[in-house]
Design a protein around this motif. Structure first.
Motif, PDB file in Angstrom:
ATOM      1  N   ASP A  40       0.846  -1.214   0.000  1.00 14.15           N
ATOM      2  CA  ASP A  40       0.000   0.000   0.000  1.00 14.15           C
ATOM      3  C   ASP A  40       0.872   1.252   0.000  1.00 14.15           C
ATOM      4  O   ASP A  40       0.592   2.223  -0.711  1.00 14.15           O
ATOM      5  N   GLU A  41       1.947   1.228   0.807  1.00 13.20           N
ATOM      6  CA  GLU A  41       2.826   2.417   0.846  1.00 13.20           C
ATOM      7  C   GLU A  41       3.540   2.613  -0.480  1.00 13.20           C
ATOM      8  O   GLU A  41       3.758   3.749  -0.919  1.00 13.20           O
ATOM      9  N   ALA A  42       3.892   1.507  -1.125  1.00 12.31           N
ATOM     10  CA  ALA A  42       4.545   1.612  -2.445  1.00 12.31           C
ATOM     11  C   ALA A  42       3.591   2.264  -3.445  1.00 12.31           C
ATOM     12  O   ALA A  42       4.007   3.087  -4.275  1.00 12.31           O
ATOM     13  N   VAL A  43       2.309   1.910  -3.354  1.00  8.21           N
ATOM     14  CA  VAL A  43       1.310   2.529  -4.236  1.00  8.21           C
ATOM     15  C   VAL A  43       1.232   4.034  -3.970  1.00  8.21           C
ATOM     16  O   VAL A  43       1.244   4.847  -4.897  1.00  8.21           O
ATOM     17  N   HIS A  44       1.195   4.390  -2.688  1.00  5.52           N
ATOM     18  CA  HIS A  44       1.087   5.824  -2.345  1.00  5.52           C
ATOM     19  C   HIS A  44       2.297   6.602  -2.867  1.00  5.52           C
ATOM     20  O   HIS A  44       2.169   7.733  -3.337  1.00  5.52           O
ATOM     21  N   GLU A  45       3.448   5.973  -2.814  1.00  2.00           N
ATOM     22  CA  GLU A  45       4.679   6.592  -3.324  1.00  2.00           C
ATOM     23  C   GLU A  45       4.567   6.835  -4.839  1.00  2.00           C
ATOM     24  O   GLU A  45       4.880   7.916  -5.342  1.00  2.00           O
ATOM     25  N   VAL A  46       4.100   5.794  -5.520  1.00  2.00           N
ATOM     26  CA  VAL A  46       3.944   5.874  -6.979  1.00  2.00           C
ATOM     27  C   VAL A  46       2.985   7.010  -7.356  1.00  2.00           C
ATOM     28  O   VAL A  46       3.157   7.694  -8.375  1.00  2.00           O
ATOM     29  N   TYR A  47       1.968   7.242  -6.506  1.00  4.68           N
ATOM     30  CA  TYR A  47       0.958   8.266  -6.801  1.00  4.68           C
ATOM     31  C   TYR A  47       1.494   9.690  -6.629  1.00  4.68           C
ATOM     32  O   TYR A  47       0.783  10.653  -6.870  1.00  4.68           O
ATOM     33  N   ARG A  48       2.744   9.811  -6.166  1.00  9.92           N
ATOM     34  CA  ARG A  48       3.353  11.150  -6.086  1.00  9.92           C
ATOM     35  C   ARG A  48       4.216  11.452  -7.315  1.00  9.92           C
ATOM     36  O   ARG A  48       4.735  12.556  -7.455  1.00  9.92           O
ATOM     37  N   VAL A  59      -5.861   7.967 -18.708  1.00  9.54           N
ATOM     38  CA  VAL A  59      -6.505   6.663 -18.928  1.00  9.54           C
ATOM     39  C   VAL A  59      -7.822   6.528 -18.166  1.00  9.54           C
ATOM     40  O   VAL A  59      -8.783   5.929 -18.664  1.00  9.54           O
ATOM     41  N   LEU A  60      -7.853   7.082 -16.931  1.00 12.43           N
ATOM     42  CA  LEU A  60      -9.013   6.830 -16.066  1.00 12.43           C
ATOM     43  C   LEU A  60      -9.778   8.094 -15.676  1.00 12.43           C
ATOM     44  O   LEU A  60     -10.795   8.007 -14.990  1.00 12.43           O
ATOM     45  N   GLY A  61      -9.247   9.243 -16.032  1.00  9.27           N
ATOM     46  CA  GLY A  61      -9.849  10.480 -15.512  1.00  9.27           C
ATOM     47  C   GLY A  61      -9.663  10.571 -14.014  1.00  9.27           C
ATOM     48  O   GLY A  61     -10.542  11.047 -13.287  1.00  9.27           O
ATOM     49  N   CYS A  62      -8.508  10.130 -13.566  1.00  8.29           N
ATOM     50  CA  CYS A  62      -8.210  10.045 -12.127  1.00  8.29           C
ATOM     51  C   CYS A  62      -8.219  11.441 -11.476  1.00  8.29           C
ATOM     52  O   CYS A  62      -7.607  12.369 -12.008  1.00  8.29           O
ATOM     53  N   PRO A  63      -8.887  11.598 -10.324  1.00  6.54           N
ATOM     54  CA  PRO A  63      -8.869  12.902  -9.644  1.00  6.54           C
ATOM     55  C   PRO A  63      -7.500  13.202  -9.037  1.00  6.54           C
ATOM     56  O   PRO A  63      -6.789  12.289  -8.606  1.00  6.54           O
ATOM     57  N   VAL A  64      -7.145  14.487  -9.038  1.00  5.34           N
ATOM     58  CA  VAL A  64      -5.816  14.912  -8.568  1.00  5.34           C
ATOM     59  C   VAL A  64      -5.976  15.833  -7.360  1.00  5.34           C
ATOM     60  O   VAL A  64      -6.848  16.707  -7.338  1.00  5.34           O
ATOM     61  N   ALA A  65      -5.116  15.638  -6.359  1.00  4.98           N
ATOM     62  CA  ALA A  65      -5.164  16.459  -5.142  1.00  4.98           C
ATOM     63  C   ALA A  65      -4.455  17.792  -5.386  1.00  4.98           C
ATOM     64  O   ALA A  65      -3.777  17.971  -6.404  1.00  4.98           O
ATOM     65  N   ASP A  67      -1.820  19.028  -4.147  1.00  8.77           N
ATOM     66  CA  ASP A  67      -0.353  18.956  -4.252  1.00  8.77           C
ATOM     67  C   ASP A  67       0.111  18.234  -5.519  1.00  8.77           C
ATOM     68  O   ASP A  67       1.308  17.983  -5.693  1.00  8.77           O
ATOM     69  N   GLY A  68      -0.821  17.886  -6.409  1.00 13.44           N
ATOM     70  CA  GLY A  68      -0.455  17.269  -7.684  1.00 13.44           C
ATOM     71  C   GLY A  68      -0.394  15.748  -7.641  1.00 13.44           C
ATOM     72  O   GLY A  68      -0.239  15.088  -8.670  1.00 13.44           O
ATOM     73  N   SER A  69      -0.536  15.155  -6.447  1.00  7.47           N
ATOM     74  CA  SER A  69      -0.544  13.689  -6.352  1.00  7.47           C
ATOM     75  C   SER A  69      -1.968  13.179  -6.599  1.00  7.47           C
ATOM     76  O   SER A  69      -2.916  13.970  -6.704  1.00  7.47           O
ATOM     77  N   VAL A  70      -2.095  11.852  -6.689  1.00  2.00           N
ATOM     78  CA  VAL A  70      -3.424  11.259  -6.885  1.00  2.00           C
ATOM     79  C   VAL A  70      -4.294  11.535  -5.652  1.00  2.00           C
ATOM     80  O   VAL A  70      -3.834  11.405  -4.516  1.00  2.00           O
ATOM     81  N   ASP A  71      -5.523  11.929  -5.901  1.00  2.22           N
ATOM     82  CA  ASP A  71      -6.512  12.076  -4.824  1.00  2.22           C
ATOM     83  C   ASP A  71      -7.055  10.666  -4.532  1.00  2.22           C
ATOM     84  O   ASP A  71      -7.918  10.160  -5.253  1.00  2.22           O
ATOM     85  N   ARG A  72      -6.507  10.039  -3.477  1.00  2.00           N
ATOM     86  CA  ARG A  72      -6.802   8.612  -3.259  1.00  2.00           C
ATOM     87  C   ARG A  72      -8.255   8.361  -2.874  1.00  2.00           C
ATOM     88  O   ARG A  72      -8.841   7.363  -3.298  1.00  2.00           O
ATOM     89  N   ALA A  73      -8.834   9.265  -2.095  1.00  2.00           N
ATOM     90  CA  ALA A  73     -10.252   9.070  -1.730  1.00  2.00           C
ATOM     91  C   ALA A  73     -11.119   9.150  -2.999  1.00  2.00           C
ATOM     92  O   ALA A  73     -12.041   8.348  -3.186  1.00  2.00           O
ATOM     93  N   GLY A  74     -10.779  10.086  -3.875  1.00  2.00           N
ATOM     94  CA  GLY A  74     -11.530  10.216  -5.124  1.00  2.00           C
ATOM     95  C   GLY A  74     -11.336   9.001  -6.019  1.00  2.00           C
ATOM     96  O   GLY A  74     -12.286   8.497  -6.637  1.00  2.00           O
TER      97      GLY A  74
END
Ligand SMILES: CC(C)(COP(=O)(O)OP(=O)(O)OC[C@H]1O[C@@H](n2cnc3c(N)ncnc32)[C@H](O)[C@@H]1O)[C@@H](O)C(=O)NCCC(=O)NCCS
Ligand SMILES: Nc1ncnc2c1ncn2[C@@H]1O[C@H](COP(=O)(O)OP(=O)(O)OP(=O)(O)O)[C@@H](O)[C@H]1O
Length: 222
Positions: A40-48, A59-65, A67-74
């Motif tokens: 899980d932590e490796a995933v969070h790292e990748v999302y930065r 690819v997914l229309g992924c929401p962004v936080a 700070d520019g990282s992936v918005d994980r809750a979204g």
């Protein structure tokens, strides 16, 4: 790599909120010379990583936080009720997680660690291939399943994450049931008790593994 200097790999898996991290924390606190890899932590790292974020947006229309990282809750909302989107996401992320695991294992070997704990929640959903596919070992290592009943998973998700029942059920539906994982386990740690009870099971398991003859699970590659 010299086999005698290789850390022994132990996969730690189970359902959401079963206590995998707690198990690993207890183990690490008790036994120095343990290295931990947490998927899980490796995933969070990748999302930065901006490149990864850009790809997930495309690819997914992924929401962004902010700070520019992936918005994980979204992202959770986007994929948990949608198996196809989840499959696409996993197809992008999982190879990066395996690469991070191999890097962590090599670091653990360089550090002279005795144990390499790999906290991999979706280990059995991935048919137990994670460690072999990552290029760490040629054969699957022992896997400990940390389990609790569904009611406890629901309660711990609510208390820890503030998830409502619908969100918790969507995550549980995306996972192999704990009851099925228990059948595939090399060892079971039943975490319905107190943290003291969890610690006792860590001690027992460590005793058993430390005294067991080392399996013939030679390393992949060099
Ligand atoms: C959905 C996301 C954005 C939620 O992030 P969040 O920080 O809230 O949760 P976290 O990453 O800490 O995961 C918590 C737990 O959710 C469960 N979970 C995570 N991803 C998945 C999935 N694809 N399928 C089923 N359960 C999952 C696991 O039990 C995990 O331990 C995130 O989990 C994610 O991107 N998942 C896809 C990548 C993946 O498969 N991760 C699992 C480890 S390889
Ligand atoms: N034996 C226990 N008694 C009480 N609370 C516990 C116990 N074990 C774990 N918890 C709590 O339950 C929650 C989930 O535990 P933990 O984070 O270790 O689970 P996990 O399996 O790693 O979760 P995830 O799947 O989200 O990564 C945490 O809030 C933790 O403090």
């Amino acid at each position: 790599m010299d086999r005698r200097n290789s850390p022994e790999v132990l996969v730690v898996t189970g359902g959401i909120a079963c206590g995998k991290s707690s198990f690993c924390d207890e183990w690490q606190a008790l036994y120095s010379g343990s290295s931990l890899f947490c998927a899980d932590e490796a995933v969070h790292e990748v999302y930065r990583d901006p490149d990864v974020v850009g790809r997930l947006v495309d690819v997914l229309g992924c929401p962004v936080a902010d700070d520019g990282s992936v918005d994980r809750a979204g992202l959770r909302e986007l994929v948990m009720g949608d198996p196809e989107k989840r499959r696409v996401l996993e197809g992008i992320v999982h190879p990066m997680v395996r690469a991070a695991a191999l890097k962590a294992y090599r670091q653990a070997a360089d550090d002279g660690s005795r144990w390499f704990l790999a906290d991999v929640p979706l280990y059995f959903e991935g048919e137990g291939r994670f460690v072999v596919d990552a290029g760490i070992l040629e054969q699957a290592p022992k896997a400990v399943v940390v389990g609790v009943g569904t009611a406890t998973q629901m309660r711990r998700m609510k208390e820890r994450n503030g998830f409502d029942n619908e969100t918790s059920r969507a995550i549980l539906a995306a996972q192999m049931p704990v009851a099925e994982k228990l059948k595939l386990a090399s060892f079971v740690v039943w975490n319905e008790g107190t943290l003291d009870a969890l610690r006792s099971q860590v001690v027992l398991l460590h005793k058993r593994l430390a005294n067991a003859p080392v399996d013939d699970h030679s390393e992949a590659g060099d």
